[in-house]
Design a protein around this motif. Structure first.
Motif, short mmCIF file in Angstrom:
data_model
loop_
_atom_site.label_atom_id
_atom_site.label_comp_id
_atom_site.label_asym_id
_atom_site.label_seq_id
_atom_site.Cartn_x
_atom_site.Cartn_y
_atom_site.Cartn_z
N ALA A 75 19.35 6.89 104.48
CA ALA A 75 19.71 7.54 105.75
C ALA A 75 20.91 8.47 105.64
O ALA A 75 21.51 8.82 106.65
CB ALA A 75 19.95 6.51 106.85
N ALA A 76 21.27 8.89 104.44
CA ALA A 76 22.43 9.78 104.25
C ALA A 76 22.14 10.77 103.12
O ALA A 76 21.09 10.72 102.50
CB ALA A 76 23.67 8.96 103.92
N TYR A 77 23.10 11.66 102.87
CA TYR A 77 22.98 12.55 101.72
C TYR A 77 23.35 11.77 100.46
O TYR A 77 23.92 10.70 100.52
CB TYR A 77 23.82 13.82 101.90
CG TYR A 77 25.28 13.59 102.13
CD1 TYR A 77 26.17 13.53 101.07
CD2 TYR A 77 25.78 13.44 103.43
CE1 TYR A 77 27.53 13.32 101.28
CE2 TYR A 77 27.14 13.24 103.64
CZ TYR A 77 27.99 13.17 102.57
OH TYR A 77 29.33 12.96 102.79
N THR A 78 23.06 12.33 99.31
CA THR A 78 23.21 11.59 98.06
C THR A 78 24.66 11.46 97.60
O THR A 78 25.52 12.29 97.92
CB THR A 78 22.43 12.28 96.92
OG1 THR A 78 22.96 13.59 96.73
CG2 THR A 78 20.96 12.32 97.20
N LEU A 83 29.99 13.44 95.30
CA LEU A 83 30.90 13.62 94.16
C LEU A 83 31.27 15.10 93.99
O LEU A 83 32.43 15.42 93.70
CB LEU A 83 30.26 13.11 92.87
CG LEU A 83 30.20 11.60 92.70
CD1 LEU A 83 29.33 11.24 91.50
CD2 LEU A 83 31.59 11.01 92.56
N PHE A 84 30.30 15.98 94.18
CA PHE A 84 30.59 17.41 94.06
C PHE A 84 31.48 17.88 95.21
O PHE A 84 32.47 18.59 94.98
CB PHE A 84 29.29 18.21 94.02
CG PHE A 84 29.50 19.69 93.82
CD1 PHE A 84 30.05 20.17 92.64
CD2 PHE A 84 29.16 20.58 94.81
CE1 PHE A 84 30.25 21.54 92.46
CE2 PHE A 84 29.36 21.95 94.64
CZ PHE A 84 29.91 22.43 93.46
N LEU A 85 31.17 17.48 96.42
CA LEU A 85 31.98 17.91 97.57
C LEU A 85 33.41 17.38 97.49
O LEU A 85 34.34 18.02 97.99
CB LEU A 85 31.31 17.47 98.88
CG LEU A 85 29.98 18.16 99.19
CD1 LEU A 85 29.33 17.54 100.42
CD2 LEU A 85 30.16 19.66 99.36
N ASP A 86 33.59 16.23 96.86
CA ASP A 86 34.94 15.68 96.69
C ASP A 86 35.82 16.57 95.81
O ASP A 86 37.05 16.42 95.80
CB ASP A 86 34.89 14.28 96.08
CG ASP A 86 34.47 13.22 97.07
OD1 ASP A 86 34.46 13.50 98.29
OD2 ASP A 86 34.14 12.10 96.62
#
Length: 167
Positions: A75-78, A83-86
């Protein structure tokens, strides 16, 4: 205008990547300038300072329009996309980037996930997100008209927010 696709699927060359590339092409009339298939960045995502990850972050941050795509997992993005967005600075890591959240799933139960889960993270990182996110069924996105319909409705809005003169 510099367009980039970011696909956060644990499988390289995924349907998520395909759908995001198709959406970027429909929105702009041409193929994206850059594609970041996040899984190919490998273990460098687990820390800071990896050259390949930094290059991908710099490419995304220097883009005018970015389609951020993920399959729906639990129910969420991966986690791979997280990790990339962080790697982006909070508040201004995506400053001057117009972002489009895109998620694919097996059924309609999570149709609000792009707006409820992915869009707030992009805004937190400084992106402009003037259009609603797009949710696609992974079994029909190649045969239905959802991508074309979305592009027809929202491309003018997205273009109006681009700041290409500043780049």
């Amino acid at each position: 205008m510099k367009t980039t696709v970011v696909a956060g699927n644990p499988k390289p060359g995924s349907r998520t990547l395909d759908a995001a590339t198709h959406l970027a092409t429909e929105l702009t009339g041409s193929a994206p300038d850059h594609v970041v298939d996040v899984i190919t960045l490998g273990p460098g995502l687990l820390g800071w300072g990896d050259d390949a990850v930094k290059a991908a972050v710099d490419t995304v941050a220097a883009s005018d329009l970015v389609v951020f795509a993920s399959p729906t997992f639990k129910a969420a993005y991966t986690g791979i996309l997280k990790l990339f967005l962080d790697q982006f600075a909070t508040g201004d890591g995506l400053r001057d980037v117009t972002a489009v959240p895109l998620m694919l799933g097996a059924g309609p139960a999570h149709a609000l996930a792009p707006d409820l889960l992915l869009k707030p993270v992009l805004v937190e990182l400084g992106a402009t997100t003037p259009a609603p996110g797009l949710y696609l069924l992974d079994s029909t996105y190649t045969t239905d008209t959802r991508i074309a319909d979305y592009a027809q409705r929202w491309a003018p809005v997205l273009r109006s927010t681009l700041r290409t003169e500043a780049r």
